[in-house]
Scaffold this motif. Structure first.
Motif, PDB file in Angstrom:
ATOM      1  N   GLU A  92     -18.765   0.441 -11.909  1.00  0.00           N
ATOM      2  CA  GLU A  92     -18.588   1.494 -10.917  1.00  0.00           C
ATOM      3  C   GLU A  92     -19.916   2.095 -10.493  1.00  0.00           C
ATOM      4  OE1 GLU A  92     -15.624   4.476 -11.556  1.00  0.00           O
ATOM      5  OE2 GLU A  92     -14.284   3.108 -12.573  1.00  0.00           O
ATOM      6  N   ALA A  93     -20.880   2.149 -11.396  1.00  0.00           N
ATOM      7  CA  ALA A  93     -22.187   2.717 -11.072  1.00  0.00           C
ATOM      8  C   ALA A  93     -22.914   1.894 -10.008  1.00  0.00           C
ATOM      9  CB  ALA A  93     -23.044   2.817 -12.328  1.00  0.00           C
ATOM     10  N   LEU A  94     -22.641   0.596  -9.945  1.00  0.00           N
ATOM     11  CA  LEU A  94     -23.295  -0.276  -8.970  1.00  0.00           C
ATOM     12  C   LEU A  94     -22.601  -0.255  -7.611  1.00  0.00           C
ATOM     13  CD1 LEU A  94     -23.991  -3.369 -11.266  1.00  0.00           C
ATOM     14  CD2 LEU A  94     -25.654  -1.678 -10.463  1.00  0.00           C
ATOM     15  N   VAL A 230      -5.441   5.296 -10.071  1.00  0.00           N
ATOM     16  CA  VAL A 230      -6.359   4.424  -9.343  1.00  0.00           C
ATOM     17  C   VAL A 230      -7.227   3.621 -10.309  1.00  0.00           C
ATOM     18  CG1 VAL A 230      -8.266   4.354  -7.673  1.00  0.00           C
ATOM     19  CG2 VAL A 230      -6.444   6.044  -7.409  1.00  0.00           C
ATOM     20  N   VAL A 231      -7.411   2.362  -9.977  1.00  0.00           N
ATOM     21  CA  VAL A 231      -8.363   1.500 -10.684  1.00  0.00           C
ATOM     22  C   VAL A 231      -9.366   0.982  -9.661  1.00  0.00           C
ATOM     23  CG1 VAL A 231      -8.693  -0.655 -11.953  1.00  0.00           C
ATOM     24  CG2 VAL A 231      -6.716   0.800 -12.456  1.00  0.00           C
ATOM     25  N   SER A 232     -10.649   1.118  -9.951  1.00  0.00           N
ATOM     26  CA  SER A 232     -11.711   0.643  -9.057  1.00  0.00           C
ATOM     27  C   SER A 232     -12.275  -0.668  -9.568  1.00  0.00           C
ATOM     28  CB  SER A 232     -12.830   1.683  -8.965  1.00  0.00           C
ATOM     29  OG  SER A 232     -12.333   2.932  -8.531  1.00  0.00           O
ATOM     30  N   PHE A 233     -12.673  -1.547  -8.635  1.00  0.00           N
ATOM     31  CA  PHE A 233     -13.283  -2.810  -9.035  1.00  0.00           C
ATOM     32  C   PHE A 233     -14.158  -3.327  -7.906  1.00  0.00           C
ATOM     33  CE2 PHE A 233      -9.270  -3.708  -7.041  1.00  0.00           C
ATOM     34  CZ  PHE A 233      -9.451  -4.866  -6.308  1.00  0.00           C
ATOM     35  N   SER A 234     -15.105  -4.163  -8.229  1.00  0.00           N
ATOM     36  CA  SER A 234     -16.042  -4.699  -7.248  1.00  0.00           C
ATOM     37  C   SER A 234     -15.620  -6.113  -6.846  1.00  0.00           C
ATOM     38  CB  SER A 234     -17.463  -4.714  -7.822  1.00  0.00           C
ATOM     39  OG  SER A 234     -17.513  -5.493  -9.003  1.00  0.00           O
ATOM     40  N   GLY A 235     -16.457  -6.752  -6.000  1.00  0.00           N
ATOM     41  CA  GLY A 235     -16.178  -8.118  -5.586  1.00  0.00           C
ATOM     42  C   GLY A 235     -15.311  -8.184  -4.343  1.00  0.00           C
ATOM     43  N   PHE A 236     -14.818  -9.385  -4.040  1.00  0.00           N
ATOM     44  CA  PHE A 236     -13.961  -9.602  -2.889  1.00  0.00           C
ATOM     45  C   PHE A 236     -12.500  -9.572  -3.323  1.00  0.00           C
ATOM     46  CE2 PHE A 236     -18.002 -11.596  -1.696  1.00  0.00           C
ATOM     47  CZ  PHE A 236     -18.233 -10.966  -0.477  1.00  0.00           C
ATOM     48  N   VAL A 237     -11.647  -9.100  -2.433  1.00  0.00           N
ATOM     49  CA  VAL A 237     -10.237  -8.913  -2.757  1.00  0.00           C
ATOM     50  C   VAL A 237      -9.428 -10.145  -2.360  1.00  0.00           C
ATOM     51  CG1 VAL A 237      -8.196  -7.481  -2.361  1.00  0.00           C
ATOM     52  CG2 VAL A 237     -10.462  -6.432  -2.398  1.00  0.00           C
ATOM     53  N   ASN A 238      -8.526 -10.559  -3.249  1.00  0.00           N
ATOM     54  CA  ASN A 238      -7.562 -11.607  -2.923  1.00  0.00           C
ATOM     55  C   ASN A 238      -6.254 -11.286  -3.625  1.00  0.00           C
ATOM     56  OD1 ASN A 238      -7.652 -12.780  -5.659  1.00  0.00           O
ATOM     57  ND2 ASN A 238      -9.685 -13.505  -5.065  1.00  0.00           N
ATOM     58  N   ASP A 239      -5.201 -12.033  -3.270  1.00  0.00           N
ATOM     59  CA  ASP A 239      -3.873 -11.734  -3.796  1.00  0.00           C
ATOM     60  C   ASP A 239      -3.805 -11.847  -5.311  1.00  0.00           C
ATOM     61  OD1 ASP A 239      -2.021 -11.340  -1.410  1.00  0.00           O
ATOM     62  OD2 ASP A 239      -3.052 -13.170  -0.858  1.00  0.00           O
ATOM     63  N   ARG A 282     -19.612  -3.754  -3.676  1.00  0.00           N
ATOM     64  CA  ARG A 282     -18.384  -3.441  -2.961  1.00  0.00           C
ATOM     65  C   ARG A 282     -17.463  -2.574  -3.822  1.00  0.00           C
ATOM     66  NH1 ARG A 282     -18.052  -6.764   1.434  1.00  0.00           N
ATOM     67  NH2 ARG A 282     -15.849  -6.277   1.712  1.00  0.00           N
ATOM     68  N   ARG A 283     -16.879  -1.593  -3.192  1.00  0.00           N
ATOM     69  CA  ARG A 283     -15.912  -0.747  -3.905  1.00  0.00           C
ATOM     70  C   ARG A 283     -14.511  -1.021  -3.375  1.00  0.00           C
ATOM     71  NH1 ARG A 283     -16.289   3.752  -7.101  1.00  0.00           N
ATOM     72  NH2 ARG A 283     -14.297   4.787  -7.457  1.00  0.00           N
ATOM     73  N   ASN A 284     -13.651  -1.480  -4.258  1.00  0.00           N
ATOM     74  CA  ASN A 284     -12.240  -1.692  -3.950  1.00  0.00           C
ATOM     75  C   ASN A 284     -11.421  -0.870  -4.939  1.00  0.00           C
ATOM     76  OD1 ASN A 284     -13.043  -3.994  -2.204  1.00  0.00           O
ATOM     77  ND2 ASN A 284     -13.430  -4.990  -4.169  1.00  0.00           N
ATOM     78  N   GLU A 285     -10.224  -0.491  -4.534  1.00  0.00           N
ATOM     79  CA  GLU A 285      -9.346   0.263  -5.421  1.00  0.00           C
ATOM     80  C   GLU A 285      -7.904  -0.199  -5.250  1.00  0.00           C
ATOM     81  OE1 GLU A 285     -11.835   4.497  -5.242  1.00  0.00           O
ATOM     82  OE2 GLU A 285      -9.953   4.277  -4.154  1.00  0.00           O
ATOM     83  N   ILE A 286      -7.163  -0.218  -6.338  1.00  0.00           N
ATOM     84  CA  ILE A 286      -5.715  -0.347  -6.247  1.00  0.00           C
ATOM     85  C   ILE A 286      -5.124   0.968  -6.743  1.00  0.00           C
ATOM     86  CG2 ILE A 286      -5.714  -2.851  -6.536  1.00  0.00           C
ATOM     87  CD1 ILE A 286      -4.646  -2.355  -9.409  1.00  0.00           C
ATOM     88  N   ALA A 287      -4.023   1.392  -6.129  1.00  0.00           N
ATOM     89  CA  ALA A 287      -3.426   2.680  -6.475  1.00  0.00           C
ATOM     90  C   ALA A 287      -1.914   2.572  -6.517  1.00  0.00           C
ATOM     91  CB  ALA A 287      -3.846   3.748  -5.464  1.00  0.00           C
ATOM     92  N   LEU A 288      -1.311   3.309  -7.442  1.00  0.00           N
ATOM     93  CA  LEU A 288       0.135   3.457  -7.536  1.00  0.00           C
ATOM     94  C   LEU A 288       0.452   4.948  -7.537  1.00  0.00           C
ATOM     95  CD1 LEU A 288       0.961   0.826 -10.311  1.00  0.00           C
ATOM     96  CD2 LEU A 288       1.598   0.669  -7.893  1.00  0.00           C
ATOM     97  N   GLU A 289       1.423   5.339  -6.735  1.00  0.00           N
ATOM     98  CA  GLU A 289       1.812   6.749  -6.707  1.00  0.00           C
ATOM     99  C   GLU A 289       2.570   7.086  -7.983  1.00  0.00           C
ATOM    100  OE1 GLU A 289       3.798  10.076  -3.725  1.00  0.00           O
ATOM    101  OE2 GLU A 289       3.836   7.949  -3.193  1.00  0.00           O
TER     102      GLU A 289
END
Length: 295
Positions: A92-94, A230-239, A282-289
């Motif tokens: 996350e720091a990067l 929320v969970v954060s992760f780097s890289g490119f997103v795919n299914d 890159r900053r990506n996140e997945i979230a669930l309510e």
């Protein structure tokens, strides 16, 4: 005038630059027929360059040119000097995100594997994507183009709005029950197939007074206040990556003593960065309510 020099990692068609005839053009047997050519999806870089030249050509006076280049410098700085979120891990720091307006939220707590946020209400422009995958290049590119055209002036007031971040992708899961679309994560039945939708966060200064889209496939929705894990992760997103991380987040939330996953919630994916950002930045996140167990 604000000139968006960045788009997320999808292509944008530029209607401002006429295309020259090429080998793909079809000439009819009738002399009165016009030439027809297939539309080509251009890259994000080509779109940004086309937009710059189109706006520059309209800057006829010296003062207009000065303002144009000042706008370019201002927008470029938002990507050359990005901002960071508070980080818990080295990964996350990067991560960095463009210095653009984003959804406002308060971090309520940080668990070992996820973060709990209280997200303030906001408005989105959204459209349904063709295809079963939320990250299929063709369908996602088409949806991005439709939303970008609305943002950059294809609306009832021809308003050119500022680019914001992130771009949300979420799934409409067929469950046999039609539900009102009040947030990006509620579902609506579309035949017997699952569909995805893409959402652009709208600049907050407009509030509920956003210009209406000219394209009927674009909808303006208000997202009410909500609490999300929320969970954060780097890289490119795919299914595959989304499925893996969603399953892990759902398993972790089963052991949360304070929160439950809200019934009917599907995963929402946020992507913050332009296409030229390096994978580890890159900053990506997945979230669930989620909702509190004691309420």
């Amino acid at each position: 005038m604000v000139i968006p020099l960045c788009t997320p990692s999808l292509s944008l068609q530029s209607p401002s630059i006429p295309k020259k005839p090429n080998n793909n053009m079809i000439i009819s047997a009738s002399s009165g027929d016009r030439l027809n050519s297939q539309r080509r999806t251009i890259s994000a870089s080509e779109a940004r360059i086309s937009l710059i030249f189109a706006l520059a050509s309209q800057s006829t006076t010296l003062s207009q040119r000065r303002k144009f280049f000042a706008d370019v410098a201002t927008e470029t700085a938002k990507y050359l000097f990005p901002k960071t979120f508070e980080s818990r891990t080295l990964e996350e720091a990067l991560m960095t995100v463009p210095d653009l307006e984003t959804v406002k939220f308060t971090v309520l707590s940080r668990r070992d594997q996820y973060e709990i946020r209280d997200v303030e209400p906001y408005f989105v422009a959204e459209t349904t994507m063709p295809g079963k995958s939320g990250f299929d290049f063709g369908g996602a590119s088409q949806s991005f183009n439709v939303l970008a055209e609305y943002l950059f002036g294809k609306n009832t007031t021809k308003e050119k709005m500022e680019m914001t971040t992130p771009v949300f992708t979420s799934k409409n899961q067929s469950d046999g029950v039609k539900m009102d679309m009040t947030t990006p994560v509620l579902t609506t039945k579309t035949g017997d197939q699952d569909t995805w939708k893409m959402s652009f966060v709208m600049p907050s200064k407009y509030g509920a007074s956003l210009p209406l889209p000219k394209d009927s496939s674009v909808r303006i929705e208000e997202v009410p206040r909500k609490v999300v894990a929320v969970v954060s992760f780097s890289g490119f997103v795919n299914d595959e990556e989304v499925k893996r991380r969603e399953l892990k987040l759902r398993e972790a939330l089963k052991n949360d003593g304070q929160l439950n996953i809200k019934e009917g919630t599907t995963v929402e994916i946020a992507q913050y960065n332009p296409p030229f950002a390096l994978p580890f930045q890159r900053r990506n996140e997945i979230a669930l309510e989620v909702e509190w167990k004691n309420k």
